[in-house]
Design a protein around this motif. Structure first.
Motif, PDB file in Angstrom:
ATOM      1  N   ALA A 184       0.803  -1.225   0.000  1.00  0.00           N
ATOM      2  CA  ALA A 184       0.000   0.000   0.000  1.00  0.00           C
ATOM      3  C   ALA A 184       0.830   1.268   0.000  1.00  0.00           C
ATOM      4  N   GLY A 185       2.098   1.192   0.402  1.00  0.00           N
ATOM      5  CA  GLY A 185       2.927   2.388   0.452  1.00  0.00           C
ATOM      6  C   GLY A 185       2.669   3.196   1.710  1.00  0.00           C
ATOM      7  N   GLY A 186       2.972   4.486   1.639  1.00  0.00           N
ATOM      8  CA  GLY A 186       2.711   5.359   2.778  1.00  0.00           C
ATOM      9  C   GLY A 186       3.952   5.847   3.502  1.00  0.00           C
ATOM     10  N   SER A 187       5.146   5.495   3.015  1.00  0.00           N
ATOM     11  CA  SER A 187       6.363   5.945   3.681  1.00  0.00           C
ATOM     12  C   SER A 187       7.443   6.193   2.643  1.00  0.00           C
ATOM     13  N   ASP A 188       8.445   6.982   3.036  1.00  0.00           N
ATOM     14  CA  ASP A 188       9.564   7.258   2.147  1.00  0.00           C
ATOM     15  C   ASP A 188      10.766   6.396   2.533  1.00  0.00           C
ATOM     16  N   GLN A 189      11.892   6.627   1.890  1.00  0.00           N
ATOM     17  CA  GLN A 189      13.068   5.794   2.119  1.00  0.00           C
ATOM     18  C   GLN A 189      13.539   5.862   3.567  1.00  0.00           C
ATOM     19  N   LEU A 190      13.546   7.054   4.133  1.00  0.00           N
ATOM     20  CA  LEU A 190      13.983   7.198   5.522  1.00  0.00           C
ATOM     21  C   LEU A 190      13.052   6.447   6.460  1.00  0.00           C
TER      22      LEU A 190
END
Length: 331
Positions: A233-239
């Motif tokens: 689903a996603g929802g976050s960046d690399q950090l």
């Protein structure tokens, strides 16, 4: 085309888009572009559910869902499966809608449609559960992946009754799904783990803290759910994903297992969004293709006829790949 009865079913059974939103649910989520995309997931489910619960034909469902963007289309099929499952379970149903949907246009999204059956289970009395899973022909992942229905049930309960299932960490009453009542709670927790990712808007610190409040024996399955949700689903960046990987700690193999299943679902549906590629690389240091290869070579594992379903034997084989240390790099 909707009928009057269909419109009434939609009015009384379909949640509003606002009611599944993070603010309406009281979730501690700060609005960003990433969380807006995450919030669109339950909204896509609602759209699919509304169309199905109205009694739209399979022909119409397929064409309506084709208008949904590819990233969210599987979630809309979740909702449509939920609606058809409820219709089939109601007295006087019996029109085999769910089977025809899953053997037809929903086939590429089979993993998510099982989750939709779990959403329907959350709204049906348990005596009706015995008939919610249709017999499918020509589907290689049936019934092994039908445990995702129990996962979906766990997600639904955590998302819509958060105080009971997340704050108080209640245990579900076992049910003999696929003849394995002793595994029911574990599959349920995998769905709760997915829900934690949504409830906290992909915030790595908050998700890790939420998992840590559960009893130790439940955390492994929760982390696999986190891995699946963050990748699918996603929802976050690399950090943020880097923080998730570190926070998983000793449960890294469970986190990676969830990533593999997410990749399997995305590739099987024929569309892999950028955030899935990102999560695959950050959480496992592997490409989507490499993770698909792991899934393919482990899925043929045979169960031993013991207390665990074949589904868990497959999961265990994937975890073993990551416990070997072959893929784990310094995060």
């Amino acid at each position: 085309m909707s009928t009057l009865i269909g419109v009434l079913r939609k009015r009384f059974l379909a949640p509003s888009l606002a009611s599944v939103g993070f603010a309406e649910r009281g979730f501690p989520v700060t609005h960003t572009d990433a969380t807006a995309r995450l919030e669109a997931v339950p909204q896509a489910v609602v759209c699919g559910f509304e169309w199905a619960i109205e009694g739209a034909s399979l022909w119409e469902i397929e064409r309506r869902l084709a208008l949904v963007e590819p990233e969210q289309r599987g979630f809309a099929y979740e909702g449509a499966t939920m609606g058809y499952t409820i219709l089939d379970a109601l007295p006087g149903g019996g029109r085999d809608r769910t089977r025809l949907l899953l053997e037809g246009p929903a086939r590429p999204h089979i993993f998510l449609t099982y989750i939709g059956i779990g959403f329907a289970m959350a709204r049906l009395p348990r005596p009706l559960w015995r008939n919610v899973l249709p017999e499918l022909t020509g589907e290689p992942y049936h019934p092994v992946m039908s445990w995702l229905a129990v996962d979906g049930y766990g997600f639904d309960r955590a998302y819509f009754d958060t105080e009971k299932w997340v704050e108080r960490q209640a245990d579900p009453v076992p049910y003999p799904w696929d003849g394995h009542p002793e595994y029911f709670g574990r599959a349920f927790d995998q769905g709760v783990g997915r829900a934690l990712w949504f409830i906290h808007g992909g915030n790595p610190e908050a998700v890790a803290a939420a998992v840590g409040r559960f009893a130790e024996h439940r955390r492994a399955d929760l982390w696999s759910g986190v891995g699946l949700a963050s990748t699918f689903a996603g929802g976050s960046d690399q950090l943020g994903l880097t923080k998730v990987r570190k926070a998983a700690g000793e449960y890294y193999d469970q986190l990676a297992l969830g990533v593999v299943f997410a990749v399997k679902g995305r590739t099987y549906a024929g569309y892999v969004p950028a955030h899935t590629h990102l999560a695959a690389g950050v959480l496992t240091s592997l490409s989507v293709q490499a993770l698909q290869d792991i899934s393919d070579r482990t899925e043929a594992v045979d169960g031993d006829g013991g207390p665990l379903p074949r589904y868990e034997h497959w999961r265990a084989a994937i975890r073993a790949e990551f416990r070997s240390g072959r893929y784990r790099a310094v995060g």
